[in-house]
Scaffold this motif. Structure first.
Motif, PDB file in Angstrom:
ATOM      1  N   ALA A  94       0.835  -1.195   0.000  1.00 20.81           N
ATOM      2  CA  ALA A  94       0.000   0.000   0.000  1.00 20.81           C
ATOM      3  C   ALA A  94       0.874   1.252   0.000  1.00 20.81           C
ATOM      4  O   ALA A  94       1.948   1.259   0.583  1.00 20.81           O
ATOM      5  CB  ALA A  94      -0.903  -0.007   1.215  1.00 20.81           C
ATOM      6  N   GLU A  95       0.409   2.274  -0.635  1.00 18.42           N
ATOM      7  CA  GLU A  95       0.988   3.620  -0.566  1.00 18.42           C
ATOM      8  C   GLU A  95       2.404   3.728  -1.108  1.00 18.42           C
ATOM      9  O   GLU A  95       3.109   4.678  -0.808  1.00 18.42           O
ATOM     10  CB  GLU A  95       0.968   4.160   0.874  1.00 18.42           C
ATOM     11  CG  GLU A  95      -0.452   4.193   1.424  1.00 18.42           C
ATOM     12  CD  GLU A  95      -0.540   4.775   2.807  1.00 18.42           C
ATOM     13  OE1 GLU A  95      -0.583   6.008   2.887  1.00 18.42           O
ATOM     14  OE2 GLU A  95      -0.546   4.008   3.793  1.00 18.42           O
ATOM     15  N   PRO A 103      -2.482  11.560  -9.241  1.00 16.53           N
ATOM     16  CA  PRO A 103      -1.313  12.416  -8.981  1.00 16.53           C
ATOM     17  C   PRO A 103      -0.432  11.965  -7.807  1.00 16.53           C
ATOM     18  O   PRO A 103       0.676  12.447  -7.672  1.00 16.53           O
ATOM     19  CB  PRO A 103      -1.964  13.776  -8.661  1.00 16.53           C
ATOM     20  CG  PRO A 103      -3.273  13.417  -8.037  1.00 16.53           C
ATOM     21  CD  PRO A 103      -3.726  12.145  -8.700  1.00 16.53           C
ATOM     22  N   ASP A 104      -0.924  11.045  -6.940  1.00 17.93           N
ATOM     23  CA  ASP A 104      -0.088  10.620  -5.805  1.00 17.93           C
ATOM     24  C   ASP A 104       1.227  10.019  -6.300  1.00 17.93           C
ATOM     25  O   ASP A 104       2.307  10.305  -5.771  1.00 17.93           O
ATOM     26  CB  ASP A 104      -0.811   9.564  -4.949  1.00 17.93           C
ATOM     27  CG  ASP A 104      -1.849  10.194  -4.039  1.00 17.93           C
ATOM     28  OD1 ASP A 104      -1.723  11.407  -3.761  1.00 17.93           O
ATOM     29  OD2 ASP A 104      -2.797   9.487  -3.637  1.00 17.93           O
ATOM     30  N   HIS A 105       1.112   9.185  -7.326  1.00 22.81           N
ATOM     31  CA  HIS A 105       2.308   8.537  -7.857  1.00 22.81           C
ATOM     32  C   HIS A 105       3.319   9.569  -8.353  1.00 22.81           C
ATOM     33  O   HIS A 105       4.517   9.455  -8.096  1.00 22.81           O
ATOM     34  CB  HIS A 105       1.918   7.570  -8.990  1.00 22.81           C
ATOM     35  CG  HIS A 105       3.099   7.007  -9.701  1.00 22.81           C
ATOM     36  ND1 HIS A 105       3.622   7.566 -10.853  1.00 22.81           N
ATOM     37  CD2 HIS A 105       3.913   5.970  -9.398  1.00 22.81           C
ATOM     38  CE1 HIS A 105       4.681   6.874 -11.229  1.00 22.81           C
ATOM     39  NE2 HIS A 105       4.888   5.904 -10.363  1.00 22.81           N
ATOM     40  N   THR A 106       2.816  10.599  -9.033  1.00 23.31           N
ATOM     41  CA  THR A 106       3.696  11.637  -9.590  1.00 23.31           C
ATOM     42  C   THR A 106       4.448  12.351  -8.461  1.00 23.31           C
ATOM     43  O   THR A 106       5.659  12.576  -8.536  1.00 23.31           O
ATOM     44  CB  THR A 106       2.857  12.664 -10.382  1.00 23.31           C
ATOM     45  OG1 THR A 106       1.835  11.958 -11.083  1.00 23.31           O
ATOM     46  CG2 THR A 106       3.709  13.473 -11.339  1.00 23.31           C
ATOM     47  N   ARG A 107       3.721  12.672  -7.398  1.00 20.58           N
ATOM     48  CA  ARG A 107       4.328  13.364  -6.247  1.00 20.58           C
ATOM     49  C   ARG A 107       5.399  12.481  -5.596  1.00 20.58           C
ATOM     50  O   ARG A 107       6.520  12.922  -5.334  1.00 20.58           O
ATOM     51  CB  ARG A 107       3.210  13.686  -5.229  1.00 20.58           C
ATOM     52  CG  ARG A 107       3.698  14.137  -3.852  1.00 20.58           C
ATOM     53  CD  ARG A 107       2.530  14.492  -2.929  1.00 20.58           C
ATOM     54  NE  ARG A 107       1.552  13.412  -2.768  1.00 20.58           N
ATOM     55  CZ  ARG A 107       1.635  12.440  -1.867  1.00 20.58           C
ATOM     56  NH1 ARG A 107       2.643  12.412  -1.021  1.00 20.58           N
ATOM     57  NH2 ARG A 107       0.715  11.490  -1.797  1.00 20.58           N
ATOM     58  N   ALA A 241       6.615   3.055   3.280  1.00 21.28           N
ATOM     59  CA  ALA A 241       6.308   2.269   2.083  1.00 21.28           C
ATOM     60  C   ALA A 241       7.386   2.480   1.013  1.00 21.28           C
ATOM     61  O   ALA A 241       7.796   1.531   0.335  1.00 21.28           O
ATOM     62  CB  ALA A 241       4.943   2.668   1.534  1.00 21.28           C
ATOM     63  N   MET A 242       7.857   3.707   0.886  1.00 30.73           N
ATOM     64  CA  MET A 242       8.881   4.015  -0.119  1.00 30.73           C
ATOM     65  C   MET A 242      10.174   3.265   0.208  1.00 30.73           C
ATOM     66  O   MET A 242      10.782   2.630  -0.663  1.00 30.73           O
ATOM     67  CB  MET A 242       9.151   5.530  -0.112  1.00 30.73           C
ATOM     68  CG  MET A 242      10.238   5.969  -1.040  1.00 30.73           C
ATOM     69  SD  MET A 242       9.648   6.110  -2.718  1.00 30.73           S
ATOM     70  CE  MET A 242       8.975   7.769  -2.670  1.00 30.73           C
TER      71      MET A 242
END
Ligand code: HEM
Length: 412
Positions: A94-95, A103-107, A241-242
């Motif tokens: 998740a996340e 746009p979450d992915h882009t950020r 998550a990253m």
């Protein structure tokens, strides 16, 4: 040009039993089966548990189009209940970049993309060479080794730990975590094990984040903590998550690029000799290893946000779509004589790193590591040979996520 949505060419889709896709025979050689399926069409439904509609795309043209189709989302919110449950509380699912859409992915991707450009990665060359040489020094005296355990695993895990600023001394834990998370079985025991690993990962990274918050260093963990605390560019769960994704994606894959590529060479001695005589072919050879037997086979989950068609096959909203990158690499429509290993081939249009906005962030790093690894192994261990019969090699059972061997015994 072909119409990817064309309604007239559905072929003759065959329902694929899920168990078959996880069977030892398919894991050992998925390509023969893909060849047979290809005769019947480019898209086939998979028999998932009731309530889950799922499709597998096996050709290059529709696979490439599906990977960059905005109607096929990564966020599990768009998927069947089963997947939403799987993602619950799981920082690896998740996340992270691979489970978010613009746009979450882009950020999120903007926060880390600069660290992974070909130029930034090139500055790691001397250190990657040094780690490579040290690992080979240790092996060389012994005359035999498990190329995975002794070389292909420690190289990328050491590099990604140093890049992130995560203590490499903890890598045995990472290996266990990662092996657990990439094994997608749904039995109670596996689910319990995965939950325990998720809790351990969250605790580990929360601790590391607190340490860097108190005492920042010149590393990626500290930079991401600052981006989170001061600039509010990502939340703490997104930060965990990253880091989890970078750590896992940063080594599970490259290990098997080295392992599968070396196996391909050791079983094609003419190609091995050619590379030894003409090492300038190595960058192209790495692309060929990615096409021929890449480390990521079907880990390309997407969910249909509306009813759509792929090659004429109806994909209802909420369906899961997987592109087989392995099958795409063996598509005769995209590559001449695709089942032949040819290190001189111009095959850079393979899909082994994906395509579209989720194209592998780590591709420049993986390429650099692999070029250095193959170049150095072939130069320093010129008589390297397989130390068992090829039939004795065992493949890891998690073929849907990574395709790789359990061990690769070699002598030199
Ligand atoms: C994404 C393959 C190495 C980090 C991907 C995807 C593929 C892939 C196929 C896209 C999946 C999809 O579209 O669903 C590979 C292969 C590698 C490799 C074959 C090695 C040979 C690495 C390394 C890193 C990395 C070394 C290190 C950081 C990532 C990340 C993503 C990704 C963060 C998500 C990108 C996004 O969603 O924007 N990789 N990878 N990979 N890879 Fe790799």
């Amino acid at each position: 040009a072909a119409n990817p949505e064309g309604t007239g060419n559905t072929g003759n889709p065959e329902r694929l039993p899920l168990e078959f896709l996880f069977s030892p025979e398919f894991t050992r050689d998925p390509y023969a089966e893909y060849g047979r399926l290809r005769e019947k069409g480019p898209v086939h439904p998979i028999d998932f548990p009731p309530g889950v509609s799922s499709f597998l795309v096996i050709d290059h043209e529709h696979g490439r189009a599906a990977l960059s189709d905005p109607r096929l989302a990564k966020n599990l919110r768009n998927g069947p209940d089963l997947f939403r449950e799987l993602a619950g509380g799981n920082p690896a699912l998740a996340e992270n970049l691979l489970s978010t859409d613009p746009p979450d992915h882009t950020r999120l991707r903007r926060l880390v993309s600069r660290a992974f450009t070909a130029r930034r990665v090139e500055s790691l060359r001397p250190r990657i060479q040094e780690i490579t040489d040290r690992l080979i020094d240790t092996m060389a005296a012994r005359g035999r080794a498990d190329l995975l355990d002794d070389f292909a695993f420690p190289l990328p895990i050491t590099v990604i730990c140093e890049l992130l600023g995560v203590p490499a001394g903890d890598r045995d834990d990472f290996r266990v975590w990662s092996a657990t998370l990439v094994t997608p079985s749904l039995d109670e025991e596996s689910v319990k094990r995965r939950d325990a690993v998720n809790t351990a990962i969250r605790a580990y990274f929360s601790g590391l984040i607190a340490e860097r918050r108190a005492e920042p260093r010149d590393d990626m963990v500290s930079a991401l903590v600052t981006a989170s605390d001061e600039d509010e560019l990502l939340s703490e769960p997104e930060l965990i998550a990253m880091l989890t994704l970078l750590l896992i994606a940063g080594h599970e894959t490259t290990v098997n690029l080295i392992g599968n590529g070396m196996l391909a060479l050791l079983t094609h001695p003419g190609q091995l000799r050619l590379l030894q005589e003409e090492p300038e072919l190595i960058p192209g050879a790495v692309e060929e290893f990615l096409r021929y037997d890449g480390p990521v086979e079907r880990a390309t989950l997407r969910f249909a946000t509306e009813d759509l068609r792929i090659a004429g096959v109806r994909i209802p909203e909420g369906s899961m779509v997987q592109v087989s990158l392995g099958a795409a690499g063996r598509d005769p429509g995209a590559f001449d004589d695709p089942d032949a290993l040819d290190v001189t081939r111009d095959g850079g249009h393979h899909l082994a790193f994906g395509h579209g906005v989720h194209f592998c962030l780590g591709a420049p790093l993986a390429r650099l590591e692999a070029r250095i690894a193959f170049g150095t192994l072939l130069r320093r261990l010129p008589d390297i040979a397989l130390d068992c019969a090829p039939e004795q090699l065992e493949w890891r059972g998690s073929a849907s996520i990574v395709r790789g061997l359990q061990a690769l015994p070699v002598r030199f």
